[in-house]
Every structure is written in structure tokens, then in C-alpha cells.
Write an enzyme that holds these catalytic residues in place. Structure first.
Site, PDB file in Angstrom:
ATOM      1  CB  THR A  28      29.882  43.739  34.328  1.00 10.99           C
ATOM      2  OG1 THR A  28      31.114  43.393  33.708  1.00 10.99           O
ATOM      3  CG2 THR A  28      28.766  43.123  33.486  1.00 10.99           C
ATOM      4  CG  ASP A  29      34.371  45.966  32.169  1.00 12.74           C
ATOM      5  OD1 ASP A  29      33.937  44.829  32.473  1.00 12.74           O
ATOM      6  OD2 ASP A  29      35.581  46.271  32.241  1.00 12.74           O
ATOM      7  CD  GLU A  30      32.744  40.053  31.771  1.00 17.21           C
ATOM      8  OE1 GLU A  30      31.982  39.237  31.250  1.00 17.21           O
ATOM      9  OE2 GLU A  30      33.600  39.759  32.609  1.00 17.21           O
TER      10      GLU A  30
ATOM     11  CE1 TYR B 265      27.926  38.407  35.521  1.00 16.36           C
ATOM     12  CE2 TYR B 265      29.779  38.993  34.097  1.00 16.36           C
ATOM     13  CZ  TYR B 265      28.971  39.259  35.201  1.00 16.36           C
ATOM     14  OH  TYR B 265      29.205  40.382  35.963  1.00 16.36           O
TER      15      TYR B 265
ATOM     16  CE  LYS C 250      25.414  42.372  36.185  1.00 13.27           C
ATOM     17  NZ  LYS C 250      24.830  42.492  37.556  1.00 13.27           N
TER      18      LYS C 250
HETATM   19  P1  NAD Z   1      29.724  37.208  43.786  1.00 16.02           P
HETATM   20  O1  NAD Z   1      29.427  36.023  42.942  1.00 16.02           O
HETATM   21  O2  NAD Z   1      30.949  37.200  44.637  1.00 16.02           O
HETATM   22  O3  NAD Z   1      28.499  37.477  44.779  1.00 16.02           O
HETATM   23  C1  NAD Z   1      27.173  37.396  44.362  1.00 16.02           C
HETATM   24  C2  NAD Z   1      26.298  37.384  45.609  1.00 16.02           C
HETATM   25  O4  NAD Z   1      24.912  37.378  45.173  1.00 16.02           O
HETATM   26  C3  NAD Z   1      26.494  36.152  46.488  1.00 16.02           C
HETATM   27  O5  NAD Z   1      26.524  36.516  47.856  1.00 16.02           O
HETATM   28  C4  NAD Z   1      25.243  35.293  46.201  1.00 16.02           C
HETATM   29  O6  NAD Z   1      24.866  34.470  47.292  1.00 16.02           O
HETATM   30  C5  NAD Z   1      24.209  36.358  45.915  1.00 16.02           C
HETATM   31  N1  NAD Z   1      23.114  35.868  45.066  1.00 16.02           N
HETATM   32  C6  NAD Z   1      23.213  35.172  43.907  1.00 16.02           C
HETATM   33  N2  NAD Z   1      21.983  34.889  43.429  1.00 16.02           N
HETATM   34  C7  NAD Z   1      21.087  35.451  44.293  1.00 16.02           C
HETATM   35  C8  NAD Z   1      19.673  35.513  44.344  1.00 16.02           C
HETATM   36  N3  NAD Z   1      18.917  34.931  43.393  1.00 16.02           N
HETATM   37  N4  NAD Z   1      19.096  36.178  45.361  1.00 16.02           N
HETATM   38  C9  NAD Z   1      19.851  36.748  46.337  1.00 16.02           C
HETATM   39  N5  NAD Z   1      21.188  36.708  46.351  1.00 16.02           N
HETATM   40  C10 NAD Z   1      21.806  36.073  45.337  1.00 16.02           C
HETATM   41  O7  NAD Z   1      29.690  38.446  42.810  1.00 16.02           O
HETATM   42  P2  NAD Z   1      30.588  39.777  42.796  1.00 16.02           P
HETATM   43  O8  NAD Z   1      31.838  39.525  42.061  1.00 16.02           O
HETATM   44  O9  NAD Z   1      30.617  40.338  44.156  1.00 16.02           O
HETATM   45  O10 NAD Z   1      29.666  40.710  41.858  1.00 16.02           O
HETATM   46  C11 NAD Z   1      28.643  41.509  42.437  1.00 16.02           C
HETATM   47  C12 NAD Z   1      28.006  42.336  41.349  1.00 16.02           C
HETATM   48  O11 NAD Z   1      28.978  43.167  40.745  1.00 16.02           O
HETATM   49  C13 NAD Z   1      27.386  41.515  40.222  1.00 16.02           C
HETATM   50  O12 NAD Z   1      26.195  42.141  39.831  1.00 16.02           O
HETATM   51  C14 NAD Z   1      28.409  41.584  39.115  1.00 16.02           C
HETATM   52  O13 NAD Z   1      27.806  41.460  37.857  1.00 16.02           O
HETATM   53  C15 NAD Z   1      28.976  42.962  39.344  1.00 16.02           C
HETATM   54  N6  NAD Z   1      30.357  43.200  38.892  1.00 16.02           N
HETATM   55  C16 NAD Z   1      31.361  42.366  39.314  1.00 16.02           C
HETATM   56  C17 NAD Z   1      32.682  42.655  38.956  1.00 16.02           C
HETATM   57  C18 NAD Z   1      33.839  41.797  39.433  1.00 16.02           C
HETATM   58  O14 NAD Z   1      34.968  42.053  39.058  1.00 16.02           O
HETATM   59  N7  NAD Z   1      33.619  40.792  40.268  1.00 16.02           N
HETATM   60  C19 NAD Z   1      32.955  43.777  38.156  1.00 16.02           C
HETATM   61  C20 NAD Z   1      31.885  44.584  37.722  1.00 16.02           C
HETATM   62  C21 NAD Z   1      30.599  44.288  38.115  1.00 16.02           C
HETATM   63  O1  DAU Z   2      34.961  42.984  33.856  1.00 15.09           O
HETATM   64  C1  DAU Z   2      34.116  42.771  34.941  1.00 15.09           C
HETATM   65  C2  DAU Z   2      33.907  41.292  35.165  1.00 15.09           C
HETATM   66  O2  DAU Z   2      35.121  40.794  35.730  1.00 15.09           O
HETATM   67  C3  DAU Z   2      32.727  40.979  36.079  1.00 15.09           C
HETATM   68  O3  DAU Z   2      31.536  41.379  35.442  1.00 15.09           O
HETATM   69  C4  DAU Z   2      32.651  39.481  36.402  1.00 15.09           C
HETATM   70  O4  DAU Z   2      31.621  39.238  37.353  1.00 15.09           O
HETATM   71  C5  DAU Z   2      33.980  39.059  36.989  1.00 15.09           C
HETATM   72  O5  DAU Z   2      33.978  37.646  37.212  1.00 15.09           O
HETATM   73  C6  DAU Z   2      35.119  39.424  36.031  1.00 15.09           C
HETATM   74  O6  DAU Z   2      35.010  38.651  34.812  1.00 15.09           O
HETATM   75  P1  DAU Z   2      36.300  37.984  34.121  1.00 15.09           P
HETATM   76  O7  DAU Z   2      35.837  36.845  33.303  1.00 15.09           O
HETATM   77  O8  DAU Z   2      37.157  39.027  33.508  1.00 15.09           O
HETATM   78  O9  DAU Z   2      37.057  37.498  35.475  1.00 15.09           O
HETATM   79  P2  DAU Z   2      37.831  36.149  35.858  1.00 15.09           P
HETATM   80  O10 DAU Z   2      38.403  36.374  37.213  1.00 15.09           O
HETATM   81  O11 DAU Z   2      37.042  34.928  35.639  1.00 15.09           O
HETATM   82  O12 DAU Z   2      39.043  36.117  34.800  1.00 15.09           O
HETATM   83  C7  DAU Z   2      39.913  37.234  34.638  1.00 15.09           C
HETATM   84  C8  DAU Z   2      40.837  36.929  33.472  1.00 15.09           C
HETATM   85  O13 DAU Z   2      41.713  35.849  33.832  1.00 15.09           O
HETATM   86  C9  DAU Z   2      40.128  36.463  32.224  1.00 15.09           C
HETATM   87  O14 DAU Z   2      40.830  36.951  31.090  1.00 15.09           O
HETATM   88  C10 DAU Z   2      40.209  34.938  32.290  1.00 15.09           C
HETATM   89  C11 DAU Z   2      41.549  34.734  32.943  1.00 15.09           C
HETATM   90  N1  DAU Z   2      41.714  33.523  33.778  1.00 15.09           N
HETATM   91  C12 DAU Z   2      40.756  33.237  34.699  1.00 15.09           C
HETATM   92  C13 DAU Z   2      40.908  32.168  35.544  1.00 15.09           C
HETATM   93  C14 DAU Z   2      39.853  31.815  36.579  1.00 15.09           C
HETATM   94  C15 DAU Z   2      42.867  32.756  33.675  1.00 15.09           C
HETATM   95  O15 DAU Z   2      43.759  33.041  32.833  1.00 15.09           O
HETATM   96  N2  DAU Z   2      43.035  31.714  34.520  1.00 15.09           N
HETATM   97  C16 DAU Z   2      42.104  31.363  35.455  1.00 15.09           C
HETATM   98  O16 DAU Z   2      42.330  30.398  36.205  1.00 15.09           O
END
Ligand code: NAD
Ligand code: DAU
Length: 332
Positions: A121-123, A148, A152
């Protein structure tokens, strides 16, 4: 044709990736997923059984992981605890999965000499000021803010060490915020869409000025496939589609697209340590590997995502009440 092992393939981005692989390659996929609250087998419904198989299990289970690594050509590692708000509530599962789980997979990749791609992630880079002209690049120093993002960051460093010390054939990608189908209702965009469907006012943390750099999950998938096929071993690639938006603008657009007044939202308690702004410079991926995003019209992508949540209430409804009860207990 390759045999891929996809960890976390029942989650949001992992399931989008499996759909993308089936549609765009001849590869076969084994999904390894623990089916935590975030995993949903229904996200893989309809995929051909001769191409996609499913194993329920934990990436930290060394015996299971070792057995699965014997029969694959490459591993794409999405599995993680992924939600910042949960990590502030209970960090422990983040250490178990994101650190120990990734370590377990790396040891198997080392033993079986399997090509490994790590999804991050960019975080890991922390945050930027709103008026900073800079964006994150592959050389930006790590500075994670939350449990989190720090786990990562730790997992990325493990991958780098296993490449350098043990010659593991790994690449890393750090992507910005994804949106699209199959995203859990705890996350920002699906939470607000499903709130409007349910007649609940959307909830903006703080003042809503925080900026995220949105990319469609299908563009994330195409970038990962590109890196898997053409990426340089040991290299890190940032994935982003120039999609910066502040949260207030996103909520107002959701309300407009759902035919509700643009000001029908509430400002709620801010997230502790809330990162202000993320922004990705994906020049390396675009120039060295020739990748381009396809979904650059955010309004159209958001409208399609709203339609998906309208059409798939059975997919998200079971999780909705529990998520809202959790947020209510935090004043959010
Ligand atoms: P998500 O929470 O929707 O899905 C995570 C999945 O991993 C789920 O299916 C869960 O059951 C599985 N899981 C969790 N713990 C596990 C374990 N111990 N063993 C096997 N499976 C397990 O997450 P997402 O948003 O799809 O993110 C996927 C990946 O992408 C993560 O590595 C996250 O850090 C990265 N990422 C997410 C975002 C975003 O915007 N959501 C952006 C950049 C990177
Ligand atoms: O940047 C990549 C990341 O993006 C991933 O690594 C994470 O897995 C993914 O969850 C996401 O993280 P954020 O914390 O940015 O996403 P989230 O959807 O939780 O929130 C997005 C933005 O919206 C953040 O600034 C918090 C805000 N927010 C979130 C929720 C749930 C609100 O204002 N209201 C809300 O109800």
C-alpha cells in the site's frame, strides 16, 4: 499458461484479481483464504471450476503453505488485515497476518524457489500536506502512521530482505486506494453507498478534507499482472491512476449520483492519526513496463460501482448492521 496461488483471493482486490486473470489469461488459480470477516466466497461465484480452486486456510499455517507452494509457478500475496479503523481497535491480528503470515509465505517461496509478488500500500510512506506538489515515488522514505500501515511496511521490508539475503524472486507493488465491486462495507465508498441505499446519512470523518488517490480495482489487477509478467526481480513499483479527490467531494458525488441532496451527510469524530493526503507517482510502472490505467473517468466508475451495490444487496447486507454498530460505538 501458469499456475498461480493467490492469497486473500476471497477479499476485495484479490477477488477482482482472480476475475481479471480468468478473463485475460490462460492461467489457473488456487485461492488460499482464511475467510475472515472480510473474505466472502460469493465474490468468486461463477468462475470456471476447472480454472479456479479454493483452499480455506491461514497464510501463517506453515505446513499448509509448504504443501501449496509445491505445485505452483507464482504466488500473488493479497491476504492481509486491511482496515485502518480495525487496527486502531485491535492491532494483534495485523501482526499475525501481515507480519507472521508474510514471513511464512516467504520461507516457502525460498524453499521452493517460487516467484513471489507482494501486494502493498501507499500508506507505508505516511502522508503529504494538501498543498505539497510532491507525490510518493519508489524512493520516498517509509513513515507509516497506523498499526495497519506499519505492519504493511514491516512486511515490505521482510520481502526486500528475503530477496537480498536468500535470493527469493520477489517484486513488490504499493498501490493507492481502490474502489469497485466486492469491497467490504466497512470501507469509505461502499459504506456511504450502502448508507444511502438504507436511508442512513453518509459519515465524513473530521472535516472531509483528507485526500485519497482513487484507482479502480481492475486497473490494480492489470498492473499486478504486468509486474508479474515483466517486472524486474527485487524491484518495487508504485501503482496509481492520478485519481486524487478529497473525501467531501467523493461523498457529494455519491449523493448526487444517487439522486440525494449533495449536503445530506454528517461530519463525525475523526480517525486518530488520520493521514491527510496520499498521492502516487507511477512513472516507473508506466515508462519501464508500459502499463496504463483504463478507468480514468471517476464519475463513471463510481456510478457503475453504485449500480453494483444496488444490484448485489444480498452480497453486502449480512455485514452492514454489524459494521454500523461498530462505527456507532466510536462516534463515527
Ligand atoms: P480485504 O480485507 O478486502 O481482503 C483481505 C482478504 O485476506 C480476505 O479475503 C481475508 O479473508 C483474507 N485473509 C486475512 N487474513 C488471512 C490469513 N491469515 N490467511 C489467509 N487469508 C487471510 O483486503 P483488500 O482491500 O482486498 O486488500 C488486499 C491487499 O491489498 C492487502 O494486502 C492490502 O494491504 C492491499 N491494498 C489494499 C488497498 C485498498 O484500497 N483496499 C490499496 C492498496 C493495497
Ligand atoms: O491507500 C491505500 C489504503 O486505502 C489501503 O492500504 C487500505 O487497505 C484501504 O483500507 C485504504 O485505506 P484508507 O484508510 O484510506 O481507506 P478507508 O476506506 O478506510 O477510508 C478512506 C478515507 O475516508 C479516509 O480518509 C477515511 C475516510 N472515511 C472513512 C470511512 C470508513 C470517512 O470519512 N468516513 C468513513 O465512514
Amino acid at each position: 499458461m501458469a499456475r498461480l496461488l493467490v492469497t486473500g483471493g476471497a477479499g476485495f482486490i484479490g477477488s477482482n484479481f482472480v476475475h481479471h486473470v480468468v478473463a485475460h489469461t490462460d492461467d489457473s488459480v488456487t485461492v488460499l483464504d482464511k475467510l475472515t470477516y472480510a473474505g466472502n466466497r460469493a465474490s468468486l461465484a461463477g468462475l470456471p471450476e476447472d480454472r479456479v480452486s479454493f483452499v480455506e486456510g491461514d497464510i501463517a499455517d506453515a505446513e499448509l503453505v509448504d504443501a501449496l507452494f509445491r505445485d505452483v509457478d507464482a504466488v500473488v500475496h493479497f491476504a492481509a488485515e486491511s482496515h485502518n479503523d480495525n487496527s486502531l481497535n485491535d492491532p494483534r491480528p495485523f501482526l499475525d497476518t501481515n507480519i507472521i503470515g508474510t514471513y511464512t509465505l516467504l520461507e516457502a517461496a525460498r524453499k521452493h524457489d517460487v516467484r513471489f509478488h507482494h501486494i502493498s500500500t501507499d500508506e507505508v510512506y505516511g502522508d503529504l500536506e494538501l498543498d505539497d506538489p510532491a507525490r510518493f515515488t519508489e524512493t520516498t522514505p517509509y513513515n507509516p502512521s497506523s498499526p495497519y500501515s506499519s505492519t504493511k511496511a514491516g512486511s515490505d521490508l521482510l520481502v526486500r530482505a528475503w530477496v537480498r539475503s536468500f535470493g527469493v524472486r520477489a517484486t513488490i507493488s504499493n498501490c493507492s486506494n481502490n474502489y469497485g465491486p466486492y469491497q467490504h462495507v466497512e470501507k469509505f465508498i461502499p459504506r456511504q453507498i450502502t448508507n444511502v441505499i438504507r436511508g442512513i446519512r453518509p459519515k465524513l470523518y473530521g472535516t472531509g478534507e483528507n485526500v485519497r488517490d482513487w484507482i479502480h480495482a481492475d486497473d490494480h489487477s492489470s498492473a499486478v499482472l504486468t509486474i508479474l509478467e515483466r517486472g524486474q526481480i527485487g524491484q518495487t513499483y508504485l501503482i496509481g491512476a492520478d485519481g486524487e479527490q478529497n473525501n467531501k467531494d467523493v461523498v457529494e458525488l455519491i449523493l448526487e449520483l444517487m439522486d440525494a441532496p449533495r449536503d445530506a451527510y454528517d461530519l463525525v469524530t475523526d480517525r486518530p492519526g488520520h493521514d491527510l493526503r496520499y498521492a502516487i507517482d507511477s512513472t516507473r510502472l508506466r515508462t519501464e513496463l508500459g502499463w496504463q490505467p483504463r478507468y480514468q473517468d471517476f464519475r463513471a466508475g463510481l456510478a457503475a460501482t453504485i449500480e453494483w451495490y444496488r444490484d448485489n444487496e444480498a452480497w453486502w447486507a449480512p455485514a452492514k448492521d454489524g459494521v454500523e454498530a461498530f462505527y456507532a460505538s466510536k462516534g463515527q
